[in-house]
Design a protein around this motif. Structure first.
Motif, PDB file in Angstrom:
ATOM      1  N   ASN A 242      66.310  22.933  -9.078  1.00  0.00           N
ATOM      2  CA  ASN A 242      65.956  24.250  -8.533  1.00  0.00           C
ATOM      3  C   ASN A 242      65.562  24.202  -7.055  1.00  0.00           C
ATOM      4  OD1 ASN A 242      66.243  25.562 -11.129  1.00  0.00           O
ATOM      5  ND2 ASN A 242      64.336  24.541 -11.700  1.00  0.00           N
ATOM      6  N   ALA A 243      66.338  23.495  -6.268  1.00  0.00           N
ATOM      7  CA  ALA A 243      66.149  23.457  -4.819  1.00  0.00           C
ATOM      8  C   ALA A 243      67.244  24.299  -4.182  1.00  0.00           C
ATOM      9  CB  ALA A 243      66.212  22.024  -4.296  1.00  0.00           C
ATOM     10  N   ALA A 244      66.851  25.400  -3.525  1.00  0.00           N
ATOM     11  CA  ALA A 244      67.827  26.331  -2.941  1.00  0.00           C
ATOM     12  C   ALA A 244      68.342  25.816  -1.605  1.00  0.00           C
ATOM     13  CB  ALA A 244      67.209  27.710  -2.788  1.00  0.00           C
ATOM     14  N   ILE A 245      68.910  24.615  -1.634  1.00  0.00           N
ATOM     15  CA  ILE A 245      69.487  24.002  -0.442  1.00  0.00           C
ATOM     16  C   ILE A 245      70.872  23.478  -0.813  1.00  0.00           C
ATOM     17  CG2 ILE A 245      67.281  23.368   0.607  1.00  0.00           C
ATOM     18  CD1 ILE A 245      67.610  20.586  -0.597  1.00  0.00           C
ATOM     19  N   MET A 246      71.675  23.254   0.228  1.00  0.00           N
ATOM     20  CA  MET A 246      73.014  22.731  -0.026  1.00  0.00           C
ATOM     21  C   MET A 246      72.922  21.360  -0.676  1.00  0.00           C
ATOM     22  SD  MET A 246      75.644  24.583   0.558  1.00  0.00           S
ATOM     23  CE  MET A 246      76.936  23.364   0.674  1.00  0.00           C
ATOM     24  N   PRO A 247      73.540  21.177  -1.855  1.00  0.00           N
ATOM     25  CA  PRO A 247      73.475  19.866  -2.515  1.00  0.00           C
ATOM     26  C   PRO A 247      74.195  18.800  -1.696  1.00  0.00           C
ATOM     27  CG  PRO A 247      75.024  21.336  -3.635  1.00  0.00           C
ATOM     28  CD  PRO A 247      74.314  22.171  -2.618  1.00  0.00           C
ATOM     29  N   LYS A 248      73.522  17.672  -1.509  1.00  0.00           N
ATOM     30  CA  LYS A 248      74.098  16.577  -0.735  1.00  0.00           C
ATOM     31  C   LYS A 248      74.890  15.608  -1.599  1.00  0.00           C
ATOM     32  CE  LYS A 248      70.330  16.863   2.621  1.00  0.00           C
ATOM     33  NZ  LYS A 248      69.196  16.164   3.280  1.00  0.00           N
ATOM     34  N   ALA A 252      71.516  14.853  -6.108  1.00  0.00           N
ATOM     35  CA  ALA A 252      70.465  15.538  -5.347  1.00  0.00           C
ATOM     36  C   ALA A 252      70.072  16.827  -6.053  1.00  0.00           C
ATOM     37  CB  ALA A 252      70.966  15.842  -3.931  1.00  0.00           C
ATOM     38  N   PRO A 253      68.785  17.204  -5.994  1.00  0.00           N
ATOM     39  CA  PRO A 253      68.359  18.487  -6.588  1.00  0.00           C
ATOM     40  C   PRO A 253      69.134  19.649  -5.991  1.00  0.00           C
ATOM     41  CG  PRO A 253      66.458  17.140  -6.028  1.00  0.00           C
ATOM     42  CD  PRO A 253      67.652  16.448  -5.431  1.00  0.00           C
ATOM     43  N   ALA A 254      69.492  20.591  -6.823  1.00  0.00           N
ATOM     44  CA  ALA A 254      70.270  21.748  -6.387  1.00  0.00           C
ATOM     45  C   ALA A 254      69.795  22.965  -7.168  1.00  0.00           C
ATOM     46  CB  ALA A 254      71.765  21.488  -6.608  1.00  0.00           C
ATOM     47  N   SER A 255      70.548  24.038  -7.089  1.00  0.00           N
ATOM     48  CA  SER A 255      70.220  25.261  -7.829  1.00  0.00           C
ATOM     49  C   SER A 255      71.515  26.001  -8.128  1.00  0.00           C
ATOM     50  CB  SER A 255      69.267  26.147  -7.025  1.00  0.00           C
ATOM     51  OG  SER A 255      69.868  26.541  -5.797  1.00  0.00           O
ATOM     52  N   THR A 256      71.438  26.926  -9.060  1.00  0.00           N
ATOM     53  CA  THR A 256      72.573  27.770  -9.398  1.00  0.00           C
ATOM     54  C   THR A 256      72.192  29.234  -9.224  1.00  0.00           C
ATOM     55  OG1 THR A 256      71.958  27.883 -11.736  1.00  0.00           O
ATOM     56  CG2 THR A 256      73.390  26.069 -11.073  1.00  0.00           C
ATOM     57  N   LEU A 257      73.179  30.084  -9.301  1.00  0.00           N
ATOM     58  CA  LEU A 257      72.907  31.526  -9.206  1.00  0.00           C
ATOM     59  C   LEU A 257      71.949  31.970 -10.299  1.00  0.00           C
ATOM     60  CD1 LEU A 257      76.561  32.730  -8.523  1.00  0.00           C
ATOM     61  CD2 LEU A 257      74.698  32.732  -6.872  1.00  0.00           C
ATOM     62  N   THR A 258      72.175  31.473 -11.507  1.00  0.00           N
ATOM     63  CA  THR A 258      71.338  31.892 -12.631  1.00  0.00           C
ATOM     64  C   THR A 258      69.920  31.341 -12.537  1.00  0.00           C
ATOM     65  OG1 THR A 258      72.280  30.047 -13.881  1.00  0.00           O
ATOM     66  CG2 THR A 258      73.247  32.212 -14.235  1.00  0.00           C
ATOM     67  N   SER A 259      69.768  30.106 -12.076  1.00  0.00           N
ATOM     68  CA  SER A 259      68.429  29.520 -12.000  1.00  0.00           C
ATOM     69  C   SER A 259      67.565  30.235 -10.969  1.00  0.00           C
ATOM     70  CB  SER A 259      68.521  28.022 -11.675  1.00  0.00           C
ATOM     71  OG  SER A 259      69.075  27.804 -10.386  1.00  0.00           O
ATOM     72  N   VAL A 260      68.134  30.536  -9.801  1.00  0.00           N
ATOM     73  CA  VAL A 260      67.377  31.262  -8.773  1.00  0.00           C
ATOM     74  C   VAL A 260      67.060  32.672  -9.248  1.00  0.00           C
ATOM     75  CG1 VAL A 260      67.522  32.230  -6.444  1.00  0.00           C
ATOM     76  CG2 VAL A 260      68.294  29.906  -6.868  1.00  0.00           C
ATOM     77  N   LEU A 261      68.004  33.287  -9.940  1.00  0.00           N
ATOM     78  CA  LEU A 261      67.809  34.651 -10.430  1.00  0.00           C
ATOM     79  C   LEU A 261      66.690  34.719 -11.463  1.00  0.00           C
ATOM     80  CD1 LEU A 261      68.865  37.576 -10.362  1.00  0.00           C
ATOM     81  CD2 LEU A 261      70.519  36.931 -12.109  1.00  0.00           C
ATOM     82  N   THR A 262      66.717  33.821 -12.430  1.00  0.00           N
ATOM     83  CA  THR A 262      65.708  33.862 -13.487  1.00  0.00           C
ATOM     84  C   THR A 262      64.325  33.474 -12.981  1.00  0.00           C
ATOM     85  OG1 THR A 262      66.384  31.619 -14.129  1.00  0.00           O
ATOM     86  CG2 THR A 262      67.333  33.446 -15.348  1.00  0.00           C
ATOM     87  N   MET A 263      64.250  32.569 -12.016  1.00  0.00           N
ATOM     88  CA  MET A 263      62.952  32.171 -11.485  1.00  0.00           C
ATOM     89  C   MET A 263      62.336  33.230 -10.588  1.00  0.00           C
ATOM     90  SD  MET A 263      63.062  28.120 -10.581  1.00  0.00           S
ATOM     91  CE  MET A 263      64.195  28.408  -9.229  1.00  0.00           C
ATOM     92  N   TRP A 279      69.428  40.885  -7.037  1.00  0.00           N
ATOM     93  CA  TRP A 279      70.410  41.761  -7.684  1.00  0.00           C
ATOM     94  C   TRP A 279      71.814  41.495  -7.132  1.00  0.00           C
ATOM     95  CZ3 TRP A 279      70.135  44.103 -12.064  1.00  0.00           C
ATOM     96  CH2 TRP A 279      68.906  44.534 -12.573  1.00  0.00           C
ATOM     97  N   SER A 280      71.894  41.083  -5.887  1.00  0.00           N
ATOM     98  CA  SER A 280      73.197  40.720  -5.325  1.00  0.00           C
ATOM     99  C   SER A 280      73.746  39.469  -6.011  1.00  0.00           C
ATOM    100  CB  SER A 280      73.080  40.485  -3.813  1.00  0.00           C
ATOM    101  OG  SER A 280      72.688  41.657  -3.150  1.00  0.00           O
ATOM    102  N   LEU A 281      72.857  38.519  -6.325  1.00  0.00           N
ATOM    103  CA  LEU A 281      73.292  37.348  -7.084  1.00  0.00           C
ATOM    104  C   LEU A 281      73.766  37.755  -8.480  1.00  0.00           C
ATOM    105  CD1 LEU A 281      70.501  34.728  -6.216  1.00  0.00           C
ATOM    106  CD2 LEU A 281      72.711  35.076  -5.097  1.00  0.00           C
ATOM    107  N   ALA A 282      73.054  38.717  -9.086  1.00  0.00           N
ATOM    108  CA  ALA A 282      73.470  39.206 -10.401  1.00  0.00           C
ATOM    109  C   ALA A 282      74.833  39.882 -10.326  1.00  0.00           C
ATOM    110  CB  ALA A 282      72.418  40.176 -10.938  1.00  0.00           C
ATOM    111  N   LEU A 283      75.061  40.632  -9.256  1.00  0.00           N
ATOM    112  CA  LEU A 283      76.366  41.273  -9.073  1.00  0.00           C
ATOM    113  C   LEU A 283      77.469  40.232  -8.938  1.00  0.00           C
ATOM    114  CD1 LEU A 283      78.126  43.777  -8.599  1.00  0.00           C
ATOM    115  CD2 LEU A 283      77.469  43.678  -6.174  1.00  0.00           C
ATOM    116  N   MET A 284      77.184  39.149  -8.246  1.00  0.00           N
ATOM    117  CA  MET A 284      78.172  38.084  -8.104  1.00  0.00           C
ATOM    118  C   MET A 284      78.486  37.443  -9.459  1.00  0.00           C
ATOM    119  SD  MET A 284      78.087  34.819  -5.529  1.00  0.00           S
ATOM    120  CE  MET A 284      78.114  35.965  -4.156  1.00  0.00           C
TER     121      MET A 284
END
Length: 305
Positions: A242-248, A252-263, A279-284
């Motif tokens: 759940n790291a909202a950064i570009m995965p290296k 490396a820790p990362a995140s998804t649309l659903t994880s950021v949305l639910t958190m 809500w824009s992530l939900a629309l996507m």
């Protein structure tokens, strides 16, 4: 009584039942259409507010790498770069399907062409059991088993795209397997009989005839598996970092649309920039679901041709 009169009354009664049945059927269909359109309209109205009300740039949203809705850049625009989450979502989805597809096809072939009736029933029970396990259980197993396994054997903290892909691999396997089994069983029996009659071996028949005849169905199963994996939230959220950064990398820790949305959805105020961005992530996510369905229909149409 007059038999002609009885026939007329019976026909009239059947006609009324047909009319009532049609009214009920069309009413249910109309209700479903209205519900689906209402969901699309509601999510779209909320998701587009980011670009209409908050004046965010669509290109920055899709290709930006800095996600911080409460901050702004030098021009005063909110930092809403969703590319890290998009990359994470596609990363875990594609990797999970790459893992799951060979196992699913192999299991489906074993169930339809090799296994006995008892073996087929046993595997079917296992698949049904995997479908019924809640997402949170998969998440706890991933947290307790997959994350330490990845940490010990691959390095890193254990949280990342690879761990999320392993968890999703198990979650999408039943879906892909079940649909692949249905596709293989849908192949006409005389295809197999003709191949064997011409002197082909059993495995040549499986590879040259059965798999090729069921290709469209197998591809449909894989796309459905991708749709299932792309929309998964809780299990992936527990193991990806759940790291909202570009995965290296995959470790490396990362995140998804659903994880950021639910958190984040429970920690924002309705109408704020942060809430609109979620809500824009939900629309996507909704649009991606629509795209997956369009791909499935396209594959099915090609298969019929």
């Amino acid at each position: 009584m007059d038999p002609i009169k009885n026939k007329i009354q019976s026909t009239s009664k059947e006609t009324r039942q047909d009319i009532i049945g049609k009214i009920l059927s069309y009413s249910c269909i109309a209700l479903i259409v209205i519900v689906v359109l209402s969901i699309f309209a509601f999510v779209a109205s909320k998701g587009l507010a980011t670009f209409i009300v908050n004046k965010a740039s669509i290109s920055d949203f899709l290709f930006g790498t800095n996600w911080n809705p409460i901050a702004t850049d030098k021009a005063g625009n909110p930092l809403l770069g969703a590319l890290p989450m998009i990359t994470g979502s596609f990363g875990v989805t594609i990797l999970a399907v790459i893992f799951a597809a060979p196992f699913a096809i192999g299991t489906a072939l074993y169930m339809t062409e090799v296994a006995s009736k008892k073996g087929e029933k046993l595997l079917q029970s296992v698949i049904e059991l995997l479908v019924g396990i809640p997402s949170v259980v998969y998440g706890f197993i991933g947290l307790s088993v997959v994350v330490p396994f990845v940490r010990i054997h691959f390095g890193g903290s254990g949280y990342g795209i690879l761990s999320g892909a392993f968890v999703l691999f198990v979650m999408v396997l039943p879906t892909v397997t079940s649909m692949t089994v249905d596709s293989l069983r849908a192949v006409p029996r005389y295809y197999k009989e003709a191949s064997l009659a011409l002197g082909a071996t059993k495995w040549q028949t499986i590879y040259k005839v059965l798999l090729r005849s069921a290709t469209s169905g197998i591809l449909t199963a894989i796309i459905f598996g991708m749709a299932r994996a792309f929309g998964e939230a809780l299990a992936v959220q527990m193991v990806i970092g759940n790291a909202a950064i570009m995965p290296k990398g995959l470790l490396a820790p990362a995140s998804t649309l659903t994880s950021v949305l639910t958190m984040g959805i429970g920690n924002t105020v309705m109408g704020t920039v942060g809430n609109n961005a979620l809500w824009s992530l939900a629309l996507m996510l909704l649009l991606m679901s629509l795209i997956f369905n369009i791909i499935v229909r396209f594959i099915g149409r090609k298969g019929r041709m």
